[in-house]
Design an enzyme around this catalytic site. Structure first.
Site, short mmCIF file in Angstrom:
data_model
loop_
_atom_site.label_atom_id
_atom_site.label_comp_id
_atom_site.label_asym_id
_atom_site.label_seq_id
_atom_site.Cartn_x
_atom_site.Cartn_y
_atom_site.Cartn_z
N GLU A 159 0.83 -1.21 0.00
CA GLU A 159 0.00 0.00 0.00
C GLU A 159 0.86 1.26 0.00
O GLU A 159 0.48 2.28 -0.59
CB GLU A 159 -0.94 0.00 1.21
N HIS A 190 2.86 -10.21 -9.45
CA HIS A 190 4.31 -10.40 -9.51
C HIS A 190 5.02 -9.26 -8.80
O HIS A 190 5.98 -9.48 -8.06
CB HIS A 190 4.78 -10.45 -10.97
N SER A 191 4.54 -8.06 -8.98
CA SER A 191 5.10 -6.89 -8.30
C SER A 191 4.06 -5.78 -8.40
O SER A 191 2.97 -5.97 -8.95
CB SER A 191 6.41 -6.45 -8.97
N SER A 193 18.65 -7.80 -9.64
CA SER A 193 17.42 -7.96 -10.42
C SER A 193 17.48 -9.01 -11.52
O SER A 193 16.53 -9.78 -11.69
CB SER A 193 17.03 -6.61 -11.04
#
Length: 433
Positions: free
Chosen positions: A107, A323-324, A193
């Site tokens: 959030e 996923h993100s 990443s």
């Protein structure tokens, strides 16, 4: 413990019988007994006189090992691990803390307070079950969805939140995007990443451990089913097998590589089937079953440290969240599918019911700890976002032991630029000299 990665792994007695019959049934038994197996440099196998091609349906699927059912009841008492009560409670608390942190930081990104976040819903059991079975001295190469391992090892919520906010207290000095944690003190290699780059690096670290005298450590390398499609994955597995490295490869097969389902990623029997093909001891477990993950990692660790050989664990799970924060998973999968795994196959309620059956947890404790976990994250977040950002010079430092003249020149040019245009930049948000 009855689980033996060689037996449960692959319970290959049946598989061997099936494979053997495919080759032997083409010749009379009297002829078979008199034919010496071939011993080519590349393979040692029996001769046959009838050609038979094999495919993914030639063998039974590798079984999925589990300890508990969906109600937290143990199937076989001999498979139930002996874990101290305080440790069991601590394991569950970490899962709840992680869940609360995910909700709030997700959030937070939606509110524009941080730039990016990835949740761990549905995979908490893999994190905590594996972390509890390792030694604190074992070296961890994570991907980007193993933050539960970090929490279990002692990385604090404050450390996690500071990294996501990239403030002056961030150990990475604000250079990485959120969820790219690292902690040398706890033997946690910093996350990067690109998919699968950590895998050959982990094998190299394991080989280094092997070369040390009296080594009692191993490496564990986490990766997803999507990362397993990268070339680095095959290279890492093959190097680990041929060099006999003390490493545990733990694949989180959660069904999707961002929006690509496993059905479009590979043919054949998942990721676990690649282990035996490369000569790696392998087991497949129910990743929603914390106790099954614990058993598998514990025994794998004992094996790999003792024998200096790799182990592959495929933990079957489901990525409940997007996923993100850059993804909307409802664009490629149904809400009904997500709800099924949220309600019926979630590791948290399953482990909660297991604890309740032992009298170690109840509704009051649940309510109290959930509130405390939530308050911890909110309080930490409020402090973190008020801290200054790292000094701008940090982006040019810590690369070389002695800063080259070209970078010194860049730093001087940047300093002159900021002095001239100081009113154009929010310098008050950054740490000063």
């Amino acid at each position: 413990m009855a689980l033996r990665t060689g037996a449960c792994v692959l319970r290959y007695n049946a598989l061997r019988t099936t494979a053997r019959s495919l080759f032997t049934r083409t010749q009379p038994e009297s002829t078979q007994n008199n034919v010496k197996p071939a011993e080519f440099p590349g393979a040692k196998a029996p001769y046959v006189t009838e050609m038979k091609f094999l495919n993914e349906t030639s063998y039974d699927p590798i079984p999925i090992y589990r300890v508990m059912d969906n109600n937290g009841a143990v199937f076989e008492s001999k498979e139930e691990p002996s874990i101290e009560k305080d440790t069991l409670i601590h394991m569950y608390k970490i899962m709840i803390q992680l869940s609360q942190m995910d909700k709030i930081l997700y959030e937070s990104q939606r509110q524009g307070r941080i730039s990016f976040y990835m949740t761990n819903y549905g995979e908490e059991g893999i994190h905590v079950g594996s972390a509890a079975a390792l030694s604190p001295d074992d070296l961890v190469f994570a991907q980007y969805r193993e933050v539960g391992v970090f929490l279990y090892r002692g990385v604090t919520v404050t450390d996690i939140v500071n990294q996501c906010y990239g403030n002056v207290e961030d150990l990475g000095k604000g250079r990485q995007m959120p969820v790219h944690y690292g902690n040398k003190q706890h033997n946690l290699v910093t996350i990067s990443s690109p998919l699968a780059t950590q895998m050959p690096q982990a094998v190299g670290a394991a080989y280094a451990l092997k070369r040390q005298e009296n080594n009692d450590r191993c490496v564990i390398c986490y990766f997803g089913d999507g990362a397993a499609s990268e070339g680095d994955a095959f290279s890492a597995l093959n190097f680990a097998a041929t060099l006999d490295c003390p490493i545990i490869f733990l694949c989180r097969n959660n069904g999707y590589a961002i929006s690509t389902p496993t059905s479009e990623q590979y043919r054949g029997d998942g990721i676990a089937s690649r282990g035996p093909a490369l000569g790696i001891r392998t087991v497949r477990v129910d990743g929603t079953d914390l106790l099954a993950v614990y058993n598998a990692v514990k025994e794998s660790r004992e094996f790999t440290v003792k024998n200096n050989k790799p182990v592959l664990i495929e933990a079957m799970s489901y990525r409940v969240g997007h996923h993100s924060t850059s993804d909307d998973s409802t664009a490629y999968r149904s809400i009904e599918e997500i709800q099924k795994w949220t309600n019926d196959e979630s590791p948290i309620p399953k482990f909660k019911m297991y604890l309740e059956s032992k009298g170690l947890w109840d509704a009051e404790l649940e309510k109290s700890w959930a509130k405390e976990s939530r308050d911890t994250v909110l309080r930490t977040m409020q402090v973190a976002e008020k801290k200054k950002l790292p000094h701008w010079k940090e982006m040019l430092e810590d690369v070389y032991y002695e800063m080259p003249s070209r970078i010194q020149k860049q730093m001087q040019e940047m300093e002159n630029h900021l002095k001239k245009y100081s009113d154009k930049y929010p310098l008050n948000k950054f740490q000063s000299d």
